[in-house]
Design an enzyme around this catalytic site. Sequence first.
Site, PDB file in Angstrom:
ATOM      1  N   HIS A   1     -11.888 -19.956  21.609  1.00  0.00           N
ATOM      2  CA  HIS A   1     -10.870 -19.894  22.670  1.00  0.00           C
ATOM      3  C   HIS A   1      -9.757 -20.906  22.413  1.00  0.00           C
ATOM      4  O   HIS A   1      -9.205 -21.486  23.339  1.00  0.00           O
ATOM      5  CB  HIS A   1     -11.528 -20.173  24.035  1.00  0.00           C
ATOM      6  CG  HIS A   1     -12.545 -19.153  24.431  1.00  0.00           C
ATOM      7  ND1 HIS A   1     -13.492 -19.364  25.401  1.00  0.00           N
ATOM      8  CD2 HIS A   1     -12.764 -17.892  23.981  1.00  0.00           C
ATOM      9  CE1 HIS A   1     -14.261 -18.286  25.522  1.00  0.00           C
ATOM     10  NE2 HIS A   1     -13.838 -17.380  24.669  1.00  0.00           N
TER      11      HIS A   1
ATOM     12  N   TYR B   1     -20.382 -23.232  29.072  1.00  0.00           N
ATOM     13  CA  TYR B   1     -19.155 -23.758  28.466  1.00  0.00           C
ATOM     14  C   TYR B   1     -18.599 -24.886  29.328  1.00  0.00           C
ATOM     15  O   TYR B   1     -18.685 -24.827  30.559  1.00  0.00           O
ATOM     16  CB  TYR B   1     -18.039 -22.717  28.449  1.00  0.00           C
ATOM     17  CG  TYR B   1     -18.350 -21.369  27.877  1.00  0.00           C
ATOM     18  CD1 TYR B   1     -19.084 -20.423  28.582  1.00  0.00           C
ATOM     19  CD2 TYR B   1     -17.848 -21.005  26.642  1.00  0.00           C
ATOM     20  CE1 TYR B   1     -19.338 -19.159  28.060  1.00  0.00           C
ATOM     21  CE2 TYR B   1     -18.090 -19.746  26.110  1.00  0.00           C
ATOM     22  CZ  TYR B   1     -18.834 -18.831  26.822  1.00  0.00           C
ATOM     23  OH  TYR B   1     -19.081 -17.591  26.304  1.00  0.00           O
TER      24      TYR B   1
ATOM     25  N   ASN C   1     -12.767 -17.875  29.288  1.00  0.00           N
ATOM     26  CA  ASN C   1     -12.188 -16.905  28.349  1.00  0.00           C
ATOM     27  C   ASN C   1     -10.710 -16.680  28.665  1.00  0.00           C
ATOM     28  O   ASN C   1     -10.367 -16.258  29.768  1.00  0.00           O
ATOM     29  CB  ASN C   1     -12.952 -15.589  28.444  1.00  0.00           C
ATOM     30  CG  ASN C   1     -14.435 -15.820  28.293  1.00  0.00           C
ATOM     31  OD1 ASN C   1     -15.049 -16.393  29.187  1.00  0.00           O
ATOM     32  ND2 ASN C   1     -15.006 -15.410  27.198  1.00  0.00           N
TER      33      ASN C   1
ATOM     34  N   MET D   1       0.810  -1.211   0.000  1.00  0.00           N
ATOM     35  CA  MET D   1       0.000   0.000   0.000  1.00  0.00           C
ATOM     36  C   MET D   1       0.851   1.272   0.000  1.00  0.00           C
ATOM     37  O   MET D   1       0.498   2.260  -0.629  1.00  0.00           O
ATOM     38  CB  MET D   1      -0.931  -0.024   1.219  1.00  0.00           C
ATOM     39  CG  MET D   1      -1.812   1.193   1.331  1.00  0.00           C
ATOM     40  SD  MET D   1      -3.043   0.997   2.627  1.00  0.00           S
ATOM     41  CE  MET D   1      -3.512   2.701   2.901  1.00  0.00           C
TER      42      MET D   1
ATOM     43  N   HIS E   1     -10.401  -1.262   3.549  1.00  0.00           N
ATOM     44  CA  HIS E   1     -10.825  -2.455   2.804  1.00  0.00           C
ATOM     45  C   HIS E   1     -11.309  -3.567   3.744  1.00  0.00           C
ATOM     46  O   HIS E   1     -10.828  -3.724   4.848  1.00  0.00           O
ATOM     47  CB  HIS E   1      -9.682  -2.980   1.943  1.00  0.00           C
ATOM     48  CG  HIS E   1      -8.343  -2.990   2.623  1.00  0.00           C
ATOM     49  ND1 HIS E   1      -8.013  -3.840   3.650  1.00  0.00           N
ATOM     50  CD2 HIS E   1      -7.257  -2.197   2.455  1.00  0.00           C
ATOM     51  CE1 HIS E   1      -6.781  -3.605   4.040  1.00  0.00           C
ATOM     52  NE2 HIS E   1      -6.302  -2.599   3.347  1.00  0.00           N
TER      53      HIS E   1
HETATM   54  N1  6FA Z   1     -11.047 -14.197  25.228  1.00  0.00           N
HETATM   55  C1  6FA Z   1     -11.303 -13.643  26.424  1.00  0.00           C
HETATM   56  O1  6FA Z   1     -10.512 -13.788  27.344  1.00  0.00           O
HETATM   57  N2  6FA Z   1     -12.452 -12.944  26.637  1.00  0.00           N
HETATM   58  C2  6FA Z   1     -13.404 -12.819  25.682  1.00  0.00           C
HETATM   59  O2  6FA Z   1     -14.430 -12.174  25.910  1.00  0.00           O
HETATM   60  C3  6FA Z   1     -13.167 -13.422  24.420  1.00  0.00           C
HETATM   61  N3  6FA Z   1     -14.083 -13.342  23.426  1.00  0.00           N
HETATM   62  C4  6FA Z   1     -13.727 -13.747  22.175  1.00  0.00           C
HETATM   63  C5  6FA Z   1     -14.592 -13.478  21.098  1.00  0.00           C
HETATM   64  O3  6FA Z   1     -15.771 -12.931  21.348  1.00  0.00           O
HETATM   65  C6  6FA Z   1     -14.194 -13.781  19.780  1.00  0.00           C
HETATM   66  C7  6FA Z   1     -15.139 -13.513  18.643  1.00  0.00           C
HETATM   67  C8  6FA Z   1     -12.918 -14.331  19.545  1.00  0.00           C
HETATM   68  C9  6FA Z   1     -12.440 -14.627  18.142  1.00  0.00           C
HETATM   69  C10 6FA Z   1     -12.073 -14.621  20.612  1.00  0.00           C
HETATM   70  C11 6FA Z   1     -12.472 -14.336  21.920  1.00  0.00           C
HETATM   71  N4  6FA Z   1     -11.637 -14.560  22.982  1.00  0.00           N
HETATM   72  C12 6FA Z   1     -11.927 -14.075  24.218  1.00  0.00           C
HETATM   73  C13 6FA Z   1     -10.375 -15.300  22.794  1.00  0.00           C
HETATM   74  C14 6FA Z   1      -9.150 -14.385  22.754  1.00  0.00           C
HETATM   75  O4  6FA Z   1      -9.413 -13.229  21.993  1.00  0.00           O
HETATM   76  C15 6FA Z   1      -7.996 -15.173  22.154  1.00  0.00           C
HETATM   77  O5  6FA Z   1      -7.809 -16.323  22.931  1.00  0.00           O
HETATM   78  C16 6FA Z   1      -6.727 -14.358  22.149  1.00  0.00           C
HETATM   79  O6  6FA Z   1      -6.879 -13.174  21.429  1.00  0.00           O
HETATM   80  C17 6FA Z   1      -5.586 -15.159  21.535  1.00  0.00           C
HETATM   81  O7  6FA Z   1      -4.411 -14.395  21.642  1.00  0.00           O
HETATM   82  P1  6FA Z   1      -3.123 -14.721  20.767  1.00  0.00           P
HETATM   83  O8  6FA Z   1      -2.097 -13.708  21.080  1.00  0.00           O
HETATM   84  O9  6FA Z   1      -2.769 -16.151  20.933  1.00  0.00           O
HETATM   85  O10 6FA Z   1      -3.586 -14.610  19.229  1.00  0.00           O
HETATM   86  P2  6FA Z   1      -4.509 -13.602  18.426  1.00  0.00           P
HETATM   87  O11 6FA Z   1      -5.198 -14.427  17.421  1.00  0.00           O
HETATM   88  O12 6FA Z   1      -5.293 -12.738  19.301  1.00  0.00           O
HETATM   89  O13 6FA Z   1      -3.443 -12.645  17.679  1.00  0.00           O
HETATM   90  C18 6FA Z   1      -2.661 -13.076  16.626  1.00  0.00           C
HETATM   91  C19 6FA Z   1      -2.203 -11.838  15.865  1.00  0.00           C
HETATM   92  O14 6FA Z   1      -1.247 -12.226  14.899  1.00  0.00           O
HETATM   93  C20 6FA Z   1      -3.327 -11.145  15.103  1.00  0.00           C
HETATM   94  O15 6FA Z   1      -3.259  -9.763  15.339  1.00  0.00           O
HETATM   95  C21 6FA Z   1      -3.061 -11.484  13.655  1.00  0.00           C
HETATM   96  O16 6FA Z   1      -3.478 -10.483  12.767  1.00  0.00           O
HETATM   97  C22 6FA Z   1      -1.552 -11.622  13.654  1.00  0.00           C
HETATM   98  N5  6FA Z   1      -1.036 -12.524  12.629  1.00  0.00           N
HETATM   99  C23 6FA Z   1      -1.458 -13.774  12.347  1.00  0.00           C
HETATM  100  N6  6FA Z   1      -0.721 -14.314  11.373  1.00  0.00           N
HETATM  101  C24 6FA Z   1       0.203 -13.387  11.032  1.00  0.00           C
HETATM  102  C25 6FA Z   1       1.253 -13.377  10.087  1.00  0.00           C
HETATM  103  N7  6FA Z   1       1.505 -14.431   9.299  1.00  0.00           N
HETATM  104  N8  6FA Z   1       2.009 -12.269   9.977  1.00  0.00           N
HETATM  105  C26 6FA Z   1       1.765 -11.178  10.777  1.00  0.00           C
HETATM  106  N9  6FA Z   1       0.779 -11.140  11.699  1.00  0.00           N
HETATM  107  C27 6FA Z   1       0.016 -12.242  11.830  1.00  0.00           C
END
Ligand code: 6FA
Length: 769
Positions: A708, A628, A746, A80, A180
């Site tokens: 989760h 859960y 969670n 971009m 986007h």
């Molecule tokens: N957990 C809670 O404790 N409380 C909640 O209320 C809760 N609710 C939800 C929920 O409502 C939804 C819809 C979802 C999807 C999850 C929820 N969770 C909740 C679970 C919690 O958010 C996750 O367990 C937590 O975010 C996991 O943390 P991690 O650090 O393991 O991983 P993430 O997926 O959050 O972050 C990964 C990051 O890496 C992202 O920003 C992604 O864009 C980035 N990424 C992935 N691949 C990549 C790549 N190849 N290159 C660069 N960046 C990349």
Amino acid sequence: MLRRLGLCILPLLGSVFAQSGGPYIDPDNGVTFYGITEPAHGVTYGFVFPPLDQNSTEFIGEIVAPIAAGWAGVAPGGSMLRNLLLVAWPNAGKIVRSARYATSYALPTAMSGPVLTDLPSSKVNETHWKWVYRCQNCVTWSTDTGTNSIPVSSTGVPAWAFSSRAVQTPSDAQSTFVQHTDFGFFGLDFSEAHVSDSQYQLWASGGTGTGTLPPTSSPTTSTPAGPTSTVPAVPYDYIVVGSGPGGLVTADRLSEAGKKVLLIERGGPSLGFTGGSYQPDWLKGTNLTKFDTPGLFETMFSDDNSFWWCKDITVFAGCLLGGGSAINGGLWWLPPDFDFSPNYGWPRSWANHLPYSAKLKARLPGTDTPSTDGKRYLMQSADVTAQLLKPAGYTNITINNSPNSKNRVYGYSTFGFLGGKRAGPIATYYKSAITRKNLSYKPNTMVLNVVRNGSTITGVKTSDNVIGGNGVIPLTPKGRVILSAGSFGTPRILFRSGIGPSDMVNLVKADPVAGPLLPPQQQWINLPVGHNVSDNPSINLVFTHPSIDAYDNWANVWSSPRPVDAEQYATNQSGVFAHASPRLNFWRAYTGRDKKVRYIQGTARPGAASITTDNPFNATQIMTITVYLSTGVTSRGRIGIDAAMKALPLVDPWFTDPIDKEVLLQGLNDIVANIPKVSGLTMITPDNTTTVKDYVDAYSPASMNSNHWVGSCSINHVVDQNTKVLSTNNLFVVDASIIPSMPMGNPQASIMVMAEQAVAKILALPGGA
Ligand code: 6FA
């Protein structure tokens, strides 16, 4: 009336980075283009150039999109920033288009230099729109850092962007538009994409037909090279991949320790203070985005402009700054001791989590009064649920005052919010990390694989080929890479780096773009990446009660919220919108017939996601209790990739052990048993024609997903006690994927406590930078 547009669909060679383009003839205009039809949205992007030896500065291109597309764009130079961006959309039967340019991840503005001419086969009909254009003065352009260009004599990685949302002023070529919905890249051998001068001149002047395919053409399989202009590839001590809860704690603590850190995130900004700008009209004039505003949580699932979801993961996952923490319900449990117990798969060296929990609590204690005026709002579902639980011996607690109390307790939902706004790791750890000079943050950049020499990682290969000409960011000599890309994202990077079960790595090998980036087969590392995965199976019970205000089932909160509530929140972040939807949580322990202890968690909220009854009910009085199965769940599944490099569950992790199902059913029946003790309470899903058992038996597995996910790179199986990937020297994982079994519901706070401990162990480990 225009006839249906002839779309030239190329073989679908995968999604996002897995795709590579090739030649095709548009049957509508007969032009031979080189490009792709990307499968996620069915948009075709193509280019064709004059003869290479003419050193021409122009090309012909096309974008063909389904009519539902709000706008689509392409950056032939590959990213971009500092690139030619061609953007188009339909309006009143005509194409509106512009060349744009950006030096930051904000709305691109008009680009001076390019001369665009619409060619006659551009059109709009009922199903599609097509922009066919000549772009002169478009191959090389000046930037604030030098010049940039399309790599017309080699391979490149053009980027596409797509939005399901219309632009603000469709008649205006310089209209503003929101970020986007999706974007991606494809490999393209530009050196092939040239035709004879006479052929090019015919098409450039609006002529059609006579296009042919090169006799030996095939999709490019070579390693894509970058645009001819590059920025130097600066080495780092630590490269942290992913800015979710795991990655943000890690990047903050490493930079606090003085290390030279690069944090790479594939998505864009989220909260207002990070540069996010996506907000409803009623928040205009404030810095509050959808992501800041807790009461907009339910709209994450109903918005047609959902740019925050990872489009190449088949379950919900956040792909923006903060990862899941930017879009989740915000529930925030300081971990009980069970969360790090050797009984649940942790090495003994991890059991004392208390110092790390204290570090987290000092940054973000959580609150069960998220509104800035200290009052609680819309609490009827909490009151009703408490009435249901008390007869079963539950007591009322402040949840995070006693994290180990998880048997027959309930309390007001506790959130990781500050000042009435979503906070989580973004408004805490990211906020401090981003101020440090020794931390660099690179958003909108995807890491494809780690670059390794046997067991030593030397850098990461990114989607941004402007860096060093090939997108590789190197490590300093003692540097380390930390993968924090989440339970699906991290395994995919490992597979694409030759680490994981051979069935997964062989899928990578077969991919025309990812395959050539794999290390030689003798360097593949066979680890059970993707196995031992768990998630909470969850079941919704829906009720009505005369006291409940279902808040219109959250349907109007984005576009026509209750005016008083909207005004209150916009003014001082108090009121209904300071809460996400949950209002009360509870836990209870059960011992299964296998003598194992399993916990159930309940979450009560106004509204309901789905109702299955033919009986009449009052929709203004609905509430849901989600139940859960939590810590102690024994079922396990498997995460992997498909041939298009999409990440997905290969084996669902819910109820593979029948005792999990028995225990959850027992928990549900115990809740339902007390309904007669709450005057006016009626269960409508399941209703009085369905038993709870039949309801659970018929429950769709996809609806049981709690988002989760943990365990796909489990500690002791894929990473060692210091979170280092086994059989590597300097590759680490710090995210949900290393957690060997479900935390207490969670998991985000538990993941961050894990990350606090992990980064302390990594810093203490000899041999690092
Ligand atoms: N957990 C809670 O404790 N409380 C909640 O209320 C809760 N609710 C939800 C929920 O409502 C939804 C819809 C979802 C999807 C999850 C929820 N969770 C909740 C679970 C919690 O958010 C996750 O367990 C937590 O975010 C996991 O943390 P991690 O650090 O393991 O991983 P993430 O997926 O959050 O972050 C990964 C990051 O890496 C992202 O920003 C992604 O864009 C980035 N990424 C992935 N691949 C990549 C790549 N190849 N290159 C660069 N960046 C990349």
